[in-house]
Design an enzyme around this catalytic site. Structure first.
Site, PDB file in Angstrom:
ATOM      1  N   ASN A 350       6.879  -7.226  -3.427  1.00 54.33           N
ATOM      2  CA  ASN A 350       7.032  -6.191  -2.554  1.00 54.33           C
ATOM      3  C   ASN A 350       7.637  -6.284  -1.456  1.00 54.33           C
ATOM      4  O   ASN A 350       7.102  -6.435   0.251  1.00 54.33           O
ATOM      5  CB  ASN A 350       5.862  -4.960  -2.546  1.00 54.33           C
ATOM      6  CG  ASN A 350       6.351  -3.876  -2.137  1.00 54.33           C
ATOM      7  OD1 ASN A 350       7.516  -3.931  -1.546  1.00 54.33           O
ATOM      8  ND2 ASN A 350       5.863  -2.840  -1.484  1.00 54.33           N
ATOM      9  N   HIS A 381       0.505   3.024   2.638  1.00 54.17           N
ATOM     10  CA  HIS A 381       0.242   3.182   1.630  1.00 54.17           C
ATOM     11  C   HIS A 381      -0.465   4.655   1.479  1.00 54.17           C
ATOM     12  O   HIS A 381      -0.389   5.246  -0.326  1.00 54.17           O
ATOM     13  CB  HIS A 381      -0.876   2.223   0.718  1.00 54.17           C
ATOM     14  CG  HIS A 381       0.544   0.926   0.117  1.00 54.17           C
ATOM     15  ND1 HIS A 381       0.099  -0.123   1.098  1.00 54.17           N
ATOM     16  CD2 HIS A 381       0.996   0.498  -1.128  1.00 54.17           C
ATOM     17  CE1 HIS A 381       0.901  -1.671   1.134  1.00 54.17           C
ATOM     18  NE2 HIS A 381       1.142  -0.802  -0.325  1.00 54.17           N
TER      19      HIS A 381
END
Length: 494
Positions: A350, A381
């Site tokens: 990521n 998140h």
């Protein structure tokens, strides 16, 4: 497991492809996602070949990219796409009305706050039932873009250039973008569904047709062997796209053959935990985590291929004239699978999100940089408890890993054979540690997370804490050992 039986009824997007979903046994929202990405790949080729900057104005290219992106998000999420448009328009209002001295603060509060509200709805409204491709996914990417641009406008219009880092000077934006530019940057069809986040200046250069020239100019600046870069035809992305599509095909095959055979939830199956030995449970955790990764590889590699197919993504050209198309790549698969340290794994996973966290938080926080970056990452998140178990567990594990490396690595550098043995052991330790700390990220809830950690006897937590307590923070290195390290400086570093 029962939660998955009615999951297709919670899909908020188009049901047009329901027969295909039933045929292949893949949830409808994932079928919609793959279909849009494949259509986006074809649209990207058309965009590059027929809407060329030489014959099409930037306004037309902006408008087409934004309209296609809006269509994708509506097709995938139905009326939940409203959240995307509300967030983008609200933050553009902040961009216009707020002072450049505070635009970054207000934008961060509004975008992250709105995202958090939506993330909370995933837990309490959908009760863990909604899939990973729900509407909060695009909101997460858009939050990155909106906040990145706000900080870059603040840098370009408010801060003194000598106080900026080199990276901040390069990305600074010295004007407030138009509504069309803002919409195109945030909801373009290349990145609306799965990202990655790219920088506003890079995106605008791509739309205007300056992307390749700007990137290749650096070659001329660093070497006289490539004079005439500006007369070169624009590099073709065909080879890069084909390679990334082959990765996607491999990931799909892996998903249908391996992933479905090793579900993550079996790690917390009561009968499996009670009957299987610790080694068996450890082995299954390793295999199931390995089996779960390709779905991320697939999504990120396909998104990268879509960008490249449109002519976007050139990072540099090497001294042999080979063009690299990894400007906005989100994953380096080989480096992940061969990582011999936790840091190496994290640095290649990521990637664009890690860069966003660094640019908007770590590089700007005056104090407590690491904790603040951790907090922002956790909030971004979402609010699933499993995410916080993963992030919190990573703190002592990273600290212990650094301590172990400082204390023991130098003893394995005297020969290539020892160094190879060290790499094998650290690879295995890294992979099993990753399995342990990311399992809650996939299990999401508190109860299965605690069930899994109890079945593993909290072994990684215990080893990490003992390493932090027992190992010296700065090991002493003798003169002979120091000379030995210098003589072996050609050996591979972690």
């Amino acid at each position: 497991m029962d939660q998955n039986t009615d999951i297709k009824f919670k899909t908020t997007g188009s049901s047009l492809l329901n027969p295909i979903s039933d045929l292949v046994g893949v949830p409808l929202d994932q079928v919609n996602f793959i279909t849009c990405q494949l259509f986006g790949l074809a649209a990207a080729v058309w965009f590059r070949l027929y809407l060329t900057p030489q014959f099409t104005t930037p306004e037309v290219r902006h408008a087409v990219a934004a309209l296609l992106g809006a269509s994708f998000v509506i097709f995938n999420f139905g009326w939940y796409a409203t959240h995307v448009f509300v967030l983008v328009l609200a933050c553009y209002g902040v961009m216009l009305k707020a002072s450049v001295h505070n635009v970054h603060r207000y934008t961060m509060i509004l975008s992250v706050g709105y995202l958090t509200v939506c993330q909370v709805s995933r837990v309490f409204i959908f009760n863990y039932g909604i899939l990973s491709t729900d509407f909060s996914g695009p909101l997460m990417i858009i939050t990155q873009k909106i906040t990145s641009l706000a900080f870059q406008v603040h840098d370009g219009m408010c801060r003194k250039q000598e106080k900026l880092t080199e990276d901040q000077r390069r990305l600074a934006v010295n004007y407030k973008p138009s509504l069309l530019e803002y919409l195109s940057y945030n909801i373009n069809f290349l990145s609306i569904l799965v990202g990655p986040c790219s920088n506003f200046k890079d995106y605008v250069e791509f739309i205007k047709g300056h992307h390749a020239q700007h990137r290749l100019r650096r070659v001329k600046d660093s070497s006289s062997q490539h004079n005439g870069w500006d007369r070169m035809p624009e590099p073709s992305p065909v080879n890069a796209v084909i390679k990334k599509l082959l990765v996607c095909i491999g990931c799909l095959l892996w998903f249908f053959i391996i992933t479905k055979a090793f579900p993550i939830t079996y790690n917390v199956d009561a009968q499996f935990i009670s009957e299987a030995s610790f080694i068996t449970r450890l082995a299954y955790a390793f295999i199931s985590i390995q089996a779960a990764r390709p779905k991320f590889y697939f999504a990120w590699s396909l998104a990268d291929a879509v960008h490249n197919a449109a002519g976007y993504g050139i990072s540099s050209m090497d001294e042999n004239g080979e063009v690299s198309w990894d400007l906005i790549s989100n994953v380096h698969i080989w480096k992940i699978e061969t990582a011999t340290s936790l840091k190496s794994f994290i640095d290649n996973w990521n990637i664009q999100t890690a860069l966003w966290l660094k640019r908007v938080c770590y590089d700007r926080a005056p104090y407590y940089r690491t904790p603040l970056t951790f907090v922002l990452s956790a909030i971004w998140h979402g609010v699933y408890p499993g995410y916080y178990f993963t992030f919190i567990s990573a703190i002592p594990v990273l600290s212990a890993a650094r301590s172990i490396r400082r204390n023991f690595r130098q003893y394995f550098l005297s020969s290539r054979q020892l160094k190879f043995c060290y790499d094998v052991v650290t690879w295995a330790a890294t992979q099993f540690t990753i399995c342990y700390i990311v399992m809650p990220f996939l299990l999401l809830a508190v109860e299965p997370t605690m069930m899994y950690y109890r079945s593993m006897y909290f072994y990684v937590h215990i080893i990490s804490i003992l390493a932090m307590i027992l190992l010296p923070s700065k090991p002493r290195v003798s003169k002979s050992e120091s000379n030995g390290q210098h003589s072996n400086n050609n050996l591979k570093e972690d």
